[in-house]
Design a protein around this motif. Structure first.
Motif, mmCIF file in Angstrom:
data_model
loop_
_atom_site.group_PDB
_atom_site.id
_atom_site.type_symbol
_atom_site.label_atom_id
_atom_site.label_comp_id
_atom_site.label_asym_id
_atom_site.label_seq_id
_atom_site.Cartn_x
_atom_site.Cartn_y
_atom_site.Cartn_z
ATOM 1 N N GLN A 197 0.837 -1.202 0.000
ATOM 2 C CA GLN A 197 0.000 0.000 0.000
ATOM 3 C C GLN A 197 0.874 1.254 0.000
ATOM 4 O OE1 GLN A 197 -2.430 -0.596 3.484
ATOM 5 N NE2 GLN A 197 -3.916 -1.866 2.392
ATOM 6 N N GLU A 198 1.970 1.204 0.762
ATOM 7 C CA GLU A 198 2.908 2.330 0.793
ATOM 8 C C GLU A 198 3.551 2.521 -0.589
ATOM 9 O OE1 GLU A 198 7.392 3.169 2.307
ATOM 10 O OE2 GLU A 198 6.148 1.951 3.641
ATOM 11 N N PHE A 199 4.005 1.425 -1.188
ATOM 12 C CA PHE A 199 4.588 1.503 -2.531
ATOM 13 C C PHE A 199 3.572 2.050 -3.525
ATOM 14 C CE2 PHE A 199 7.505 -2.189 -1.250
ATOM 15 C CZ PHE A 199 8.588 -1.359 -1.002
ATOM 16 N N GLN A 200 2.344 1.602 -3.394
ATOM 17 C CA GLN A 200 1.267 2.053 -4.274
ATOM 18 C C GLN A 200 1.113 3.569 -4.203
ATOM 19 O OE1 GLN A 200 -2.607 0.829 -2.871
ATOM 20 N NE2 GLN A 200 -3.522 1.054 -4.890
ATOM 21 N N ARG A 210 3.246 5.779 -3.221
ATOM 22 C CA ARG A 210 4.425 6.452 -3.762
ATOM 23 C C ARG A 210 4.450 6.398 -5.290
ATOM 24 N NH1 ARG A 210 9.147 3.821 -0.385
ATOM 25 N NH2 ARG A 210 10.444 5.082 -1.765
ATOM 26 N N PHE A 211 4.059 5.270 -5.879
ATOM 27 C CA PHE A 211 4.025 5.176 -7.338
ATOM 28 C C PHE A 211 2.942 6.081 -7.925
ATOM 29 C CE2 PHE A 211 6.491 1.096 -7.507
ATOM 30 C CZ PHE A 211 7.430 1.525 -8.430
ATOM 31 N N VAL A 212 1.818 6.191 -7.267
ATOM 32 C CA VAL A 212 0.767 7.092 -7.739
ATOM 33 C C VAL A 212 1.312 8.517 -7.795
ATOM 34 C CG1 VAL A 212 -1.449 8.165 -7.125
ATOM 35 C CG2 VAL A 212 -1.205 5.684 -7.038
ATOM 36 N N LYS A 213 2.024 8.909 -6.753
ATOM 37 C CA LYS A 213 2.600 10.250 -6.708
ATOM 38 C C LYS A 213 3.623 10.443 -7.835
ATOM 39 C CE LYS A 213 4.967 13.495 -3.686
ATOM 40 N NZ LYS A 213 5.601 13.744 -2.407
ATOM 41 N N VAL A 214 4.466 9.450 -8.060
ATOM 42 C CA VAL A 214 5.487 9.542 -9.109
ATOM 43 C C VAL A 214 4.837 9.703 -10.481
ATOM 44 C CG1 VAL A 214 7.197 8.170 -10.389
ATOM 45 C CG2 VAL A 214 7.368 8.357 -7.907
ATOM 46 N N PHE A 215 3.862 8.846 -10.801
ATOM 47 C CA PHE A 215 3.240 8.913 -12.120
ATOM 48 C C PHE A 215 2.389 10.170 -12.294
ATOM 49 C CE2 PHE A 215 4.468 4.434 -12.424
ATOM 50 C CZ PHE A 215 5.016 4.442 -13.690
ATOM 51 N N ALA A 216 1.786 10.645 -11.215
ATOM 52 C CA ALA A 216 1.028 11.897 -11.293
ATOM 53 C C ALA A 216 1.989 13.066 -11.550
ATOM 54 C CB ALA A 216 0.244 12.119 -10.008
ATOM 55 N N THR A 217 3.130 13.062 -10.878
ATOM 56 C CA THR A 217 4.141 14.104 -11.091
ATOM 57 C C THR A 217 4.661 14.067 -12.522
ATOM 58 O OG1 THR A 217 4.784 14.043 -8.764
ATOM 59 C CG2 THR A 217 6.378 14.985 -10.303
ATOM 60 N N LEU A 218 4.956 12.876 -13.016
ATOM 61 C CA LEU A 218 5.405 12.741 -14.399
ATOM 62 C C LEU A 218 4.357 13.278 -15.362
ATOM 63 C CD1 LEU A 218 7.043 9.202 -14.260
ATOM 64 C CD2 LEU A 218 8.211 11.333 -14.846
ATOM 65 N N SER A 219 3.115 12.905 -15.141
ATOM 66 C CA SER A 219 2.024 13.341 -16.006
ATOM 67 C C SER A 219 1.910 14.864 -16.026
ATOM 68 C CB SER A 219 0.703 12.731 -15.522
ATOM 69 O OG SER A 219 -0.386 13.294 -16.211
ATOM 70 N N GLN A 220 1.890 15.463 -14.849
ATOM 71 C CA GLN A 220 1.732 16.922 -14.749
ATOM 72 C C GLN A 220 2.873 17.659 -15.437
ATOM 73 O OE1 GLN A 220 1.507 17.372 -10.524
ATOM 74 N NE2 GLN A 220 -0.601 16.614 -10.389
ATOM 75 N N ASN A 221 4.083 17.188 -15.247
ATOM 76 C CA ASN A 221 5.229 17.911 -15.776
ATOM 77 C C ASN A 221 5.451 17.657 -17.262
ATOM 78 O OD1 ASN A 221 6.644 19.549 -13.579
ATOM 79 N ND2 ASN A 221 5.998 17.676 -12.570
ATOM 80 N N ILE A 222 5.135 16.489 -17.736
ATOM 81 C CA ILE A 222 5.188 16.252 -19.181
ATOM 82 C C ILE A 222 4.101 17.075 -19.866
ATOM 83 C CG2 ILE A 222 4.814 14.506 -20.976
ATOM 84 C CD1 ILE A 222 6.354 12.554 -19.127
ATOM 85 N N ASP A 250 12.648 4.708 -10.406
ATOM 86 C CA ASP A 250 13.663 3.658 -10.502
ATOM 87 C C ASP A 250 14.052 3.133 -9.128
ATOM 88 O OD1 ASP A 250 13.675 3.947 -13.264
ATOM 89 O OD2 ASP A 250 15.495 5.170 -13.300
ATOM 90 N N ILE A 251 14.261 4.049 -8.193
ATOM 91 C CA ILE A 251 14.613 3.652 -6.825
ATOM 92 C C ILE A 251 13.477 2.850 -6.202
ATOM 93 C CG2 ILE A 251 15.040 4.547 -4.486
ATOM 94 C CD1 ILE A 251 16.514 6.928 -5.905
ATOM 95 N N LEU A 252 12.282 3.337 -6.386
ATOM 96 C CA LEU A 252 11.095 2.669 -5.836
ATOM 97 C C LEU A 252 10.918 1.281 -6.444
ATOM 98 C CD1 LEU A 252 8.699 2.938 -3.948
ATOM 99 C CD2 LEU A 252 7.515 4.232 -5.708
ATOM 100 N N ALA A 253 11.156 1.162 -7.740
ATOM 101 C CA ALA A 253 11.054 -0.150 -8.396
ATOM 102 C C ALA A 253 12.051 -1.130 -7.790
ATOM 103 C CB ALA A 253 11.288 -0.010 -9.894
ATOM 104 N N GLY A 254 13.242 -0.648 -7.484
ATOM 105 C CA GLY A 254 14.236 -1.504 -6.825
ATOM 106 C C GLY A 254 13.765 -1.953 -5.451
ATOM 107 N N LYS A 295 12.988 -5.800 -4.355
ATOM 108 C CA LYS A 295 13.642 -6.376 -3.170
ATOM 109 C C LYS A 295 12.596 -6.924 -2.201
ATOM 110 C CE LYS A 295 16.791 -5.238 0.584
ATOM 111 N NZ LYS A 295 17.594 -4.209 1.235
ATOM 112 N N TYR A 296 11.570 -6.120 -1.939
ATOM 113 C CA TYR A 296 10.514 -6.540 -1.009
ATOM 114 C C TYR A 296 9.774 -7.763 -1.525
ATOM 115 C CZ TYR A 296 6.279 -6.542 1.795
ATOM 116 O OH TYR A 296 5.236 -6.925 2.607
ATOM 117 N N CYS A 297 9.437 -7.736 -2.798
ATOM 118 C CA CYS A 297 8.642 -8.827 -3.379
ATOM 119 C C CYS A 297 9.441 -10.114 -3.545
ATOM 120 C CB CYS A 297 8.037 -8.387 -4.710
ATOM 121 S SG CYS A 297 6.714 -7.170 -4.513
ATOM 122 N N SER A 298 10.761 -10.019 -3.570
ATOM 123 C CA SER A 298 11.572 -11.229 -3.703
ATOM 124 C C SER A 298 11.790 -11.927 -2.364
ATOM 125 C CB SER A 298 12.913 -10.912 -4.363
ATOM 126 O OG SER A 298 13.696 -10.093 -3.521
#
Length: 158
Positions: free
Chosen positions: A82-85, A87-99, A144-148, A152-155
């Motif tokens: 849920q925490e990762f979720q 954070r990813f929502v924030k990342v993709f929203a930021t990417l969307s807004q700035n692009i 990228d950092i979050l994906a890592g 790690k967590y999922c493995s």
């Protein structure tokens, strides 16, 4: 109905029910897979549309907004996912807004007339594009950092 017939009906139904309930189990691995798949959809959009034109950039911004929404709508029971979720929502929203900002500014730059005031406007537009792309670059690095961290967590075993 004999006892034997009764059990020949009850046993297969019971086994089917147990298998059905087990397959509906929302394990950490299946939750991880759902999150990773949604994130990969967004990442592939970025890779495919890197350095493209205004209209494509605006469409990419819309698509990334949809990715953020899709990730946000996932239902995870695991608190860390849920925490990762979030954070990813924030990342993709930021990417969307700035692009989107960069795409609009690029569109405005293309319409700027060749004059003294036009050069000033063009410089302002370039600054807007640079700032938007800097923020997007930072968000991409966070992704990228979050994906890592997710990998790690999922493995880790449950």
């Amino acid at each position: 109905m004999s006892v034997w017939r009764k059990y020949t009906l009850i046993i297969p139904v019971s086994v089917s029910l147990v298998l059905f309930l087990t397959s509906c189990d929302d394990s950490k691995a299946s939750q991880c897979q759902r999150l990773i798949t949604a994130v990969n959809d967004g990442t592939s959009l970025l890779e495919t549309n890197k350095g493209t034109q205004v209209i494509t950039s605006l469409k990419l911004a819309q698509d990334l907004e949809a990715v953020a929404k899709n990730i946000g709508e996932k239902n995870f029971k695991d608190p860390k996912l849920q925490e990762f979720q979030t954070r990813f929502v924030k990342v993709f929203a930021t990417l969307s807004q700035n692009i989107n900002k960069a795409g609009k500014a690029l569109g405005a730059a293309k319409l700027t007339e060749a004059s003294s005031s036009g050069r000033d406007k063009l410089q302002k537009t370039r600054d807007e594009i640079d700032n938007a792309l800097k923020v997007a670059t930072i968000a991409a690095k966070q992704s990228d950092i979050l994906a890592g961290e997710v990998n790690k967590y999922c493995s880790q075993t449950e």
